[in-house]
Scaffold this active site. Structure first.
Site, PDB file in Angstrom:
ATOM      1  N   GLN A  10      47.347  -1.301 -12.490  1.00 39.21           N
ATOM      2  CA  GLN A  10      46.701  -1.528 -11.204  1.00 39.21           C
ATOM      3  C   GLN A  10      45.611  -0.479 -10.977  1.00 39.21           C
ATOM      4  O   GLN A  10      45.810   0.701 -11.225  1.00 39.21           O
ATOM      5  CB  GLN A  10      47.747  -1.458 -10.095  1.00 39.21           C
ATOM      6  CG  GLN A  10      47.288  -2.022  -8.775  1.00 39.21           C
ATOM      7  CD  GLN A  10      48.458  -2.246  -7.828  1.00 39.21           C
ATOM      8  OE1 GLN A  10      49.604  -2.083  -8.197  1.00 39.21           O
ATOM      9  NE2 GLN A  10      48.166  -2.633  -6.596  1.00 39.21           N
ATOM     10  N   SER A  90      51.549   2.759 -16.068  1.00 31.69           N
ATOM     11  CA  SER A  90      52.284   2.174 -14.949  1.00 31.69           C
ATOM     12  C   SER A  90      52.603   0.703 -15.226  1.00 31.69           C
ATOM     13  O   SER A  90      53.356   0.388 -16.141  1.00 31.69           O
ATOM     14  CB  SER A  90      51.485   2.353 -13.651  1.00 31.69           C
ATOM     15  OG  SER A  90      52.240   1.976 -12.531  1.00 31.69           O
ATOM     16  N   LEU A  91      52.003  -0.204 -14.478  1.00 34.67           N
ATOM     17  CA  LEU A  91      52.212  -1.634 -14.700  1.00 34.67           C
ATOM     18  C   LEU A  91      51.974  -2.019 -16.161  1.00 34.67           C
ATOM     19  O   LEU A  91      52.634  -2.910 -16.701  1.00 34.67           O
ATOM     20  CB  LEU A  91      51.274  -2.424 -13.794  1.00 34.67           C
ATOM     21  CG  LEU A  91      51.156  -3.920 -14.083  1.00 34.67           C
ATOM     22  CD1 LEU A  91      52.414  -4.641 -13.655  1.00 34.67           C
ATOM     23  CD2 LEU A  91      49.938  -4.503 -13.410  1.00 34.67           C
ATOM     24  N   ARG A 115      58.437  -6.933  -8.755  1.00 36.37           N
ATOM     25  CA  ARG A 115      58.158  -5.496  -8.620  1.00 36.37           C
ATOM     26  C   ARG A 115      57.101  -5.250  -7.541  1.00 36.37           C
ATOM     27  O   ARG A 115      57.258  -4.371  -6.690  1.00 36.37           O
ATOM     28  CB  ARG A 115      57.680  -4.961  -9.971  1.00 36.37           C
ATOM     29  CG  ARG A 115      57.282  -3.489 -10.027  1.00 36.37           C
ATOM     30  CD  ARG A 115      56.819  -3.174 -11.444  1.00 36.37           C
ATOM     31  NE  ARG A 115      56.500  -1.774 -11.664  1.00 36.37           N
ATOM     32  CZ  ARG A 115      55.296  -1.234 -11.554  1.00 36.37           C
ATOM     33  NH1 ARG A 115      54.283  -2.007 -11.161  1.00 36.37           N
ATOM     34  NH2 ARG A 115      55.091   0.043 -11.814  1.00 36.37           N
ATOM     35  N   HIS A 202      55.037   5.735  -7.675  1.00 35.43           N
ATOM     36  CA  HIS A 202      55.474   6.863  -8.509  1.00 35.43           C
ATOM     37  C   HIS A 202      55.863   8.092  -7.703  1.00 35.43           C
ATOM     38  O   HIS A 202      55.587   9.227  -8.100  1.00 35.43           O
ATOM     39  CB  HIS A 202      54.412   7.195  -9.560  1.00 35.43           C
ATOM     40  CG  HIS A 202      54.003   6.011 -10.373  1.00 35.43           C
ATOM     41  ND1 HIS A 202      54.877   5.364 -11.224  1.00 35.43           N
ATOM     42  CD2 HIS A 202      52.839   5.318 -10.423  1.00 35.43           C
ATOM     43  CE1 HIS A 202      54.251   4.340 -11.784  1.00 35.43           C
ATOM     44  NE2 HIS A 202      53.026   4.284 -11.304  1.00 35.43           N
ATOM     45  N   GLN A 251      60.480   4.757 -13.661  1.00 33.14           N
ATOM     46  CA  GLN A 251      59.023   4.810 -13.594  1.00 33.14           C
ATOM     47  C   GLN A 251      58.514   4.645 -12.169  1.00 33.14           C
ATOM     48  O   GLN A 251      57.501   5.229 -11.779  1.00 33.14           O
ATOM     49  CB  GLN A 251      58.419   3.710 -14.482  1.00 33.14           C
ATOM     50  CG  GLN A 251      56.905   3.739 -14.586  1.00 33.14           C
ATOM     51  CD  GLN A 251      56.320   2.349 -14.664  1.00 33.14           C
ATOM     52  OE1 GLN A 251      56.412   1.568 -13.733  1.00 33.14           O
ATOM     53  NE2 GLN A 251      55.716   2.037 -15.796  1.00 33.14           N
TER      54      GLN A 251
END
Length: 320
Positions: A10, A90-91, A115, A202, A251
């Site tokens: 993202q 991340s993603l 998510r 996060h 995560q």
């Protein structure tokens, strides 16, 4: 020659980002597959926008997953070799799992959509925030976060992304983030700006989302990856399904250790790192982490073809 693929997450999205892949049928097929599963026209969204719709978290996350999978499939369909290592920002870690055949594309789409929804629900609009801090070292950022958290009753501020030397993202309650920006500037930050994201990814504000994701993962089939994936939370490859799921859960409320990810590639004798997805966000970060590596970005189909040809002869085009 060892090479690694990294998948963007993202923040890398933009209207028109897939225009360089128009000629590849596998890209269109991948977007159609995603649209059929989630009942959204992602191809129109990515090409026509508007940007506001593209930037809504529940749209961005499945869209970026689809884009990354489409580019990886394009690479494979054109004769590209399997990378030595994978990682995702991340993603992007979910895209890496699909590329490593640890997770089906259909299950990944369902997971990232879930998510995105639980992340958005975890913190009410306007309560959380994120900011990018440029020009301060890791320890100074950690000290700022501790100072703000200790002085703000019930509010938290934490490092969220260690993106590159001198570029760190912080996350937490919005007022704490604004206070962190003030302190960062007072300590000599070159730049400290709030990011256009209401979801504080996060950091520990994502605990509620993580618990819901845990339950969802219990009903999702995963397999051992066929290519090592360095996970964000500890920069370690995981091979058993339980450990992979645990990494995905952690995560959400732990920082992305991107600097260490790229440095670990270098220590493993990786010579080239390719950003497998539209844009150059990760490539820019990666170059600042280690300029001795070859850095590629698959911005269009020609870039993929060039990289495939170059790898055959042991010389990869270096991104400038």
């Amino acid at each position: 020659m060892k090479f690694a693929f990294v998948f963007p997450g993202q923040g890398s999205q933009s209207v028109g980002m897939m225009s360089g892949y128009e000629e590849l049928s596998i890209v269109h097929e991948t977007f159609q597959e995603a649209s059929d599963i989630l009942k959204q026209d992602f191809w129109s969204m990515v090409n026509a926008g508007p940007a506001e719709e593209l930037n809504v978290t529940i749209n961005t996350q499945p869209l970026m997953l689809t884009a990354g999978v489409a580019v990886y499939r394009a690479w494979a369909s054109l004769g590209g070799a399997k990378p030595s290592y994978l990682a995702g920002h991340s993603l992007g870690e979910y895209t890496a799992l699909v590329a490593a055949q640890a997770l089906t594309f259909a299950d990944a789409l369902s997971l990232v959509s879930f998510r995105a929804q639980v992340m958005q629900e975890a913190v009410p609009e306007g309560v959380g925030g994120m900011a990018a801090i440029l020009g301060l070292d890791d320890e100074t950022i950690k000290l700022i976060c501790r100072e703000v958290t200790n002085s703000a009753a019930g509010e938290v501020l934490e490092p969220a992304n260690f993106n590159s030397p001198g570029q760190i993202v912080i996350a937490g309650h919005r007022n704490a983030v604004l206070r962190g920006i003030e302190l960062a500037k007072a300590k000599g930050a070159k730049r400290a700006v709030i990011l256009p994201m209401s979801i504080p990814s996060h950091c520990t504000l994502m605990y509620p989302a993580a618990e819901k994701l845990r339950q969802q993962l219990e009903n999702t089939a995963l397999h051992s990856p066929d290519t090592p994936i360095l996970h964000n939370v500890d920069v370690q490859p995981q091979h058993d399904v339980a450990s992979i799921k645990d990494s995905l859960i952690k995560q959400l409320y732990n920082p992305v250790l991107w600097i260490e990810t790229i440095r670990t590639f270098a220590r493993a004798d990786v010579t080239s790192v390719a950003e497998c997805g539209p844009g150059k966000v990760l490539t820019g970060l990666n170059k600042r982490i280690d300029r001795n590596l070859e850095h590629l970005s698959f911005t269009d189909s020609d870039a993929i073809k060039h990289a495939i040809d170059s790898l055959k002869y042991g010389s990869v085009y270096k991104e400038t």
